[in-house]
Write a protein that holds these residues in place. Structure first.
Motif, PDB file in Angstrom:
ATOM      1  N   ALA A  55      30.005  47.022  15.923  1.00 12.00           N
ATOM      2  CA  ALA A  55      31.461  47.156  15.875  1.00 12.00           C
ATOM      3  C   ALA A  55      31.923  48.467  16.495  1.00 12.00           C
ATOM      4  O   ALA A  55      33.055  48.577  16.959  1.00 12.00           O
ATOM      5  N   ASP A  56      31.019  49.451  16.531  1.00  9.23           N
ATOM      6  CA  ASP A  56      31.355  50.749  17.123  1.00  9.23           C
ATOM      7  C   ASP A  56      31.183  50.778  18.633  1.00  9.23           C
ATOM      8  O   ASP A  56      31.389  51.798  19.268  1.00  9.23           O
ATOM      9  N   GLY A  57      30.756  49.647  19.250  1.00  8.91           N
ATOM     10  CA  GLY A  57      30.605  49.567  20.698  1.00  8.91           C
ATOM     11  C   GLY A  57      29.229  49.952  21.207  1.00  8.91           C
ATOM     12  O   GLY A  57      28.975  49.883  22.397  1.00  8.91           O
ATOM     13  N   ARG A  58      28.327  50.360  20.324  1.00 10.76           N
ATOM     14  CA  ARG A  58      26.980  50.731  20.753  1.00 10.76           C
ATOM     15  C   ARG A  58      26.136  49.486  20.928  1.00 10.76           C
ATOM     16  O   ARG A  58      26.361  48.464  20.296  1.00 10.76           O
ATOM     17  N   ALA A  59      25.151  49.560  21.817  1.00 10.41           N
ATOM     18  CA  ALA A  59      24.254  48.449  22.088  1.00 10.41           C
ATOM     19  C   ALA A  59      22.982  48.621  21.273  1.00 10.41           C
ATOM     20  O   ALA A  59      22.572  49.746  20.960  1.00 10.41           O
ATOM     21  N   HIS A  60      22.349  47.517  20.932  1.00  6.90           N
ATOM     22  CA  HIS A  60      21.140  47.523  20.115  1.00  6.90           C
ATOM     23  C   HIS A  60      20.135  46.548  20.709  1.00  6.90           C
ATOM     24  O   HIS A  60      20.519  45.505  21.236  1.00  6.90           O
ATOM     25  N   ILE A  61      18.857  46.895  20.628  1.00  7.50           N
ATOM     26  CA  ILE A  61      17.785  46.007  21.064  1.00  7.50           C
ATOM     27  C   ILE A  61      16.697  46.069  20.004  1.00  7.50           C
ATOM     28  O   ILE A  61      16.379  47.140  19.475  1.00  7.50           O
ATOM     29  N   GLY A  62      16.154  44.922  19.667  1.00  9.73           N
ATOM     30  CA  GLY A  62      15.115  44.859  18.646  1.00  9.73           C
ATOM     31  C   GLY A  62      14.251  43.631  18.858  1.00  9.73           C
ATOM     32  O   GLY A  62      14.503  42.806  19.732  1.00  9.73           O
ATOM     33  N   THR A  63      13.223  43.515  18.060  1.00 10.81           N
ATOM     34  CA  THR A  63      12.358  42.352  18.118  1.00 10.81           C
ATOM     35  C   THR A  63      12.754  41.389  17.011  1.00 10.81           C
ATOM     36  O   THR A  63      13.278  41.798  15.980  1.00 10.81           O
ATOM     37  N   THR A  64      12.500  40.114  17.247  1.00 11.63           N
ATOM     38  CA  THR A  64      12.802  39.141  16.203  1.00 11.63           C
ATOM     39  C   THR A  64      11.760  39.268  15.105  1.00 11.63           C
ATOM     40  O   THR A  64      10.636  39.697  15.337  1.00 11.63           O
ATOM     41  N   GLY A  65      12.123  38.934  13.919  1.00 10.50           N
ATOM     42  CA  GLY A  65      11.205  39.028  12.790  1.00 10.50           C
ATOM     43  C   GLY A  65      11.097  40.422  12.204  1.00 10.50           C
ATOM     44  O   GLY A  65      10.280  40.681  11.342  1.00 10.50           O
ATOM     45  N   SER A  66      11.901  41.350  12.677  1.00  8.06           N
ATOM     46  CA  SER A  66      11.861  42.725  12.185  1.00  8.06           C
ATOM     47  C   SER A  66      13.283  43.246  12.050  1.00  8.06           C
ATOM     48  O   SER A  66      14.160  42.896  12.838  1.00  8.06           O
ATOM     49  N   ALA A  67      13.489  44.083  11.068  1.00 11.07           N
ATOM     50  CA  ALA A  67      14.805  44.687  10.890  1.00 11.07           C
ATOM     51  C   ALA A  67      14.969  45.938  11.749  1.00 11.07           C
ATOM     52  O   ALA A  67      16.046  46.502  11.822  1.00 11.07           O
ATOM     53  N   ALA A  68      13.891  46.381  12.409  1.00 13.89           N
ATOM     54  CA  ALA A  68      13.937  47.596  13.220  1.00 13.89           C
ATOM     55  C   ALA A  68      14.625  47.319  14.558  1.00 13.89           C
ATOM     56  O   ALA A  68      14.499  46.241  15.119  1.00 13.89           O
ATOM     57  N   TYR A  69      15.356  48.297  15.059  1.00  7.14           N
ATOM     58  CA  TYR A  69      16.020  48.183  16.343  1.00  7.14           C
ATOM     59  C   TYR A  69      16.279  49.574  16.903  1.00  7.14           C
ATOM     60  O   TYR A  69      16.184  50.566  16.196  1.00  7.14           O
ATOM     61  N   VAL A  70      16.597  49.617  18.186  1.00  6.87           N
ATOM     62  CA  VAL A  70      16.933  50.859  18.876  1.00  6.87           C
ATOM     63  C   VAL A  70      18.396  50.775  19.257  1.00  6.87           C
ATOM     64  O   VAL A  70      18.867  49.736  19.718  1.00  6.87           O
ATOM     65  N   SER A  71      19.106  51.858  19.065  1.00  6.95           N
ATOM     66  CA  SER A  71      20.535  51.914  19.400  1.00  6.95           C
ATOM     67  C   SER A  71      20.777  52.949  20.479  1.00  6.95           C
ATOM     68  O   SER A  71      20.167  54.018  20.471  1.00  6.95           O
TER      69      SER A  71
END
Length: 94
Positions: A55-71
């Motif tokens: 919602a803040d306009g930042r992009a995120h990428i992560g793997t499926t099956g995990s709650a971890a992501y990079v912003s």
């Protein structure tokens, strides 16, 4: 005879020693629920990635099956994906 100042310092040292506890593990980053995730992109094998935008306009990428992501910013992740598609990260696969 010990001075009142030295006695107070000794008492503080004793109090500080007894208050010390074992270091605690870092707390996990809270799960964000305001990220709109796209359908996962899956390559050969089990390598599935998901892209999202907060919602803040930042992009995120992560793997499926995990709650971890990079912003990061949308431009930074766009540059990362472009570099990977261009073969700039092939050395990481060797």
């Amino acid at each position: 005879m010990i001075s009142p100042r030295a006695a107070a310092a000794a008492a503080m040292n004793r109090a500080n020693r007894t208050k010390r506890t074992a270091p605690t593990a870092p707390t996990a980053r809270p799960t964000r629920t305001d990220i709109a995730w796209s359908e996962p992109f899956c390559s050969e094998g089990a390598n599935c990635f998901r892209l999202g935008r907060g919602a803040d306009g930042r992009a995120h990428i992560g793997t499926t099956g995990s709650a971890a992501y990079v912003s990061d910013s949308v431009d930074a992740l766009r540059a990362l994906i472009s570099a990977v598609k261009a073969g700039a990260a092939d050395h990481l696969l060797a």
